[in-house]
Motif scaffolding. Sequence first.
Motif, PDB file in Angstrom:
ATOM      1  N   THR A   1      -7.871  -9.533  -6.654  1.00  0.00           N
ATOM      2  CA  THR A   1      -8.929  -9.135  -5.826  1.00  0.00           C
ATOM      3  C   THR A   1      -8.422  -8.635  -4.442  1.00  0.00           C
ATOM      4  O   THR A   1      -9.106  -7.855  -3.784  1.00  0.00           O
ATOM      5  CB  THR A   1      -9.645 -10.619  -5.734  1.00  0.00           C
ATOM      6  N   THR A   2      -7.411  -9.380  -3.951  1.00  0.00           N
ATOM      7  CA  THR A   2      -6.792  -8.935  -2.566  1.00  0.00           C
ATOM      8  C   THR A   2      -6.597  -7.496  -2.894  1.00  0.00           C
ATOM      9  O   THR A   2      -6.561  -6.497  -1.913  1.00  0.00           O
ATOM     10  CB  THR A   2      -5.441  -9.939  -2.247  1.00  0.00           C
ATOM     11  N   GLY A   3      -5.721  -7.084  -3.867  1.00  0.00           N
ATOM     12  CA  GLY A   3      -5.065  -5.712  -3.912  1.00  0.00           C
ATOM     13  C   GLY A   3      -6.231  -4.821  -4.146  1.00  0.00           C
ATOM     14  O   GLY A   3      -6.401  -3.671  -3.341  1.00  0.00           O
ATOM     15  N   SER A   4      -7.554  -5.061  -4.676  1.00  0.00           N
ATOM     16  CA  SER A   4      -8.502  -4.351  -4.526  1.00  0.00           C
ATOM     17  C   SER A   4      -9.126  -4.234  -3.293  1.00  0.00           C
ATOM     18  O   SER A   4      -9.512  -2.920  -2.915  1.00  0.00           O
ATOM     19  CB  SER A   4      -9.528  -4.678  -5.687  1.00  0.00           C
ATOM     20  N   LYS A   5      -9.216  -4.861  -2.651  1.00  0.00           N
ATOM     21  CA  LYS A   5      -9.772  -4.993  -1.198  1.00  0.00           C
ATOM     22  C   LYS A   5      -8.886  -4.324  -0.047  1.00  0.00           C
ATOM     23  O   LYS A   5      -9.482  -3.490   0.666  1.00  0.00           O
ATOM     24  CB  LYS A   5     -10.210  -6.697  -0.736  1.00  0.00           C
ATOM     25  N   VAL A   6      -7.488  -4.597  -0.185  1.00  0.00           N
ATOM     26  CA  VAL A   6      -6.609  -3.713   0.402  1.00  0.00           C
ATOM     27  C   VAL A   6      -6.899  -2.266   0.268  1.00  0.00           C
ATOM     28  O   VAL A   6      -6.920  -1.666   1.067  1.00  0.00           O
ATOM     29  CB  VAL A   6      -5.380  -4.313   0.346  1.00  0.00           C
ATOM     30  N   GLY A   7      -6.932  -2.159  -0.854  1.00  0.00           N
ATOM     31  CA  GLY A   7      -6.907  -0.514  -1.462  1.00  0.00           C
ATOM     32  C   GLY A   7      -8.207   0.113  -0.982  1.00  0.00           C
ATOM     33  O   GLY A   7      -8.467   1.349  -0.591  1.00  0.00           O
ATOM     34  N   GLU A   8      -9.314  -0.607  -1.131  1.00  0.00           N
ATOM     35  CA  GLU A   8     -10.514  -0.198  -0.721  1.00  0.00           C
ATOM     36  C   GLU A   8     -10.448   0.149   0.800  1.00  0.00           C
ATOM     37  O   GLU A   8     -11.211   1.209   1.393  1.00  0.00           O
ATOM     38  CB  GLU A   8     -11.583  -0.981  -1.044  1.00  0.00           C
ATOM     39  N   ALA A   9     -10.013  -0.638   1.638  1.00  0.00           N
ATOM     40  CA  ALA A   9      -9.964  -0.597   3.018  1.00  0.00           C
ATOM     41  C   ALA A   9      -8.975   0.474   3.234  1.00  0.00           C
ATOM     42  O   ALA A   9      -9.435   1.389   4.323  1.00  0.00           O
ATOM     43  CB  ALA A   9      -9.571  -1.725   3.892  1.00  0.00           C
ATOM     44  N   ALA A  10      -7.770   0.857   2.669  1.00  0.00           N
ATOM     45  CA  ALA A  10      -7.006   1.719   3.065  1.00  0.00           C
ATOM     46  C   ALA A  10      -7.587   3.245   2.591  1.00  0.00           C
ATOM     47  O   ALA A  10      -7.511   4.133   3.385  1.00  0.00           O
ATOM     48  CB  ALA A  10      -5.599   1.651   2.110  1.00  0.00           C
ATOM     49  N   ARG A  11      -8.435   3.252   1.534  1.00  0.00           N
ATOM     50  CA  ARG A  11      -9.251   4.467   1.186  1.00  0.00           C
ATOM     51  C   ARG A  11     -10.131   4.636   2.101  1.00  0.00           C
ATOM     52  O   ARG A  11     -10.395   5.889   2.717  1.00  0.00           O
ATOM     53  CB  ARG A  11      -9.943   4.133  -0.331  1.00  0.00           C
ATOM     54  N   GLU A  12     -10.773   3.606   2.856  1.00  0.00           N
ATOM     55  CA  GLU A  12     -11.735   3.922   3.986  1.00  0.00           C
ATOM     56  C   GLU A  12     -11.205   4.518   5.224  1.00  0.00           C
ATOM     57  O   GLU A  12     -11.633   5.388   5.821  1.00  0.00           O
ATOM     58  CB  GLU A  12     -12.712   2.646   3.955  1.00  0.00           C
ATOM     59  N   ALA A  13     -10.027   3.663   5.474  1.00  0.00           N
ATOM     60  CA  ALA A  13      -9.319   4.095   6.900  1.00  0.00           C
ATOM     61  C   ALA A  13      -8.839   5.589   6.687  1.00  0.00           C
ATOM     62  O   ALA A  13      -8.729   6.467   7.502  1.00  0.00           O
ATOM     63  CB  ALA A  13      -8.223   3.317   6.871  1.00  0.00           C
TER      64      ALA A  13
END
Length: 187
Positions: free
Chosen positions: A116-128
């Motif tokens: 869950t944390t990894g997917s959220k971090v990946g999503e935030a990195a993609r948005e950034a």
Amino acid sequence: MALTGYADEPSSDDGNMEMSEVEGIKLNASNLEEHNKHIMGEKIQECHNLGKDPVIDADSETQTKVGAGLLFGLSGLLLGGPIIGLLAGAGATYVASNDEGPAGDAARATGEFAVTTGSKVGEAAREANEEHGVLDKIKKAFSHGWGKVQELDKDGKMGEKARETVHGAKQKTVEFEQKHHVMENLL
């Protein structure tokens, strides 16, 4: 004393104490236990099957096991080095896969947290990256830095010095091991 808690009620020593009669069915300890297992088994099965696609569920289980292994492996690597990291990661994956007790539950919960944390971090990195072009900036910085290194190393002497340094460190490590027998003491 029977299971009702009254001291004046008769009881037997054979473990099949008669507790009560409900709708013509005599409930005793073994019948009650069997009934509870049956009811709990149905409820557990309902919870496991509630709106889950078997293909997605299998993929989710695999991700959870891998997540547990990665999280424990990285923690072990940081805290104890590569061997501890490898053992911790493999152990967590094994426990998450095979243990149905509290340790397995904890490993699976940790794996779910990691996924869950990894997917959220990946999503935030993609948005950034989409918003600020972070990846392009990193690529430019590395290519600029590599260009500077090549410019400084026109004669090829930096590469030679780096090889000599690594070779010297290797020799010192071997000498230290031969003198102190560190690996023998660990094993």
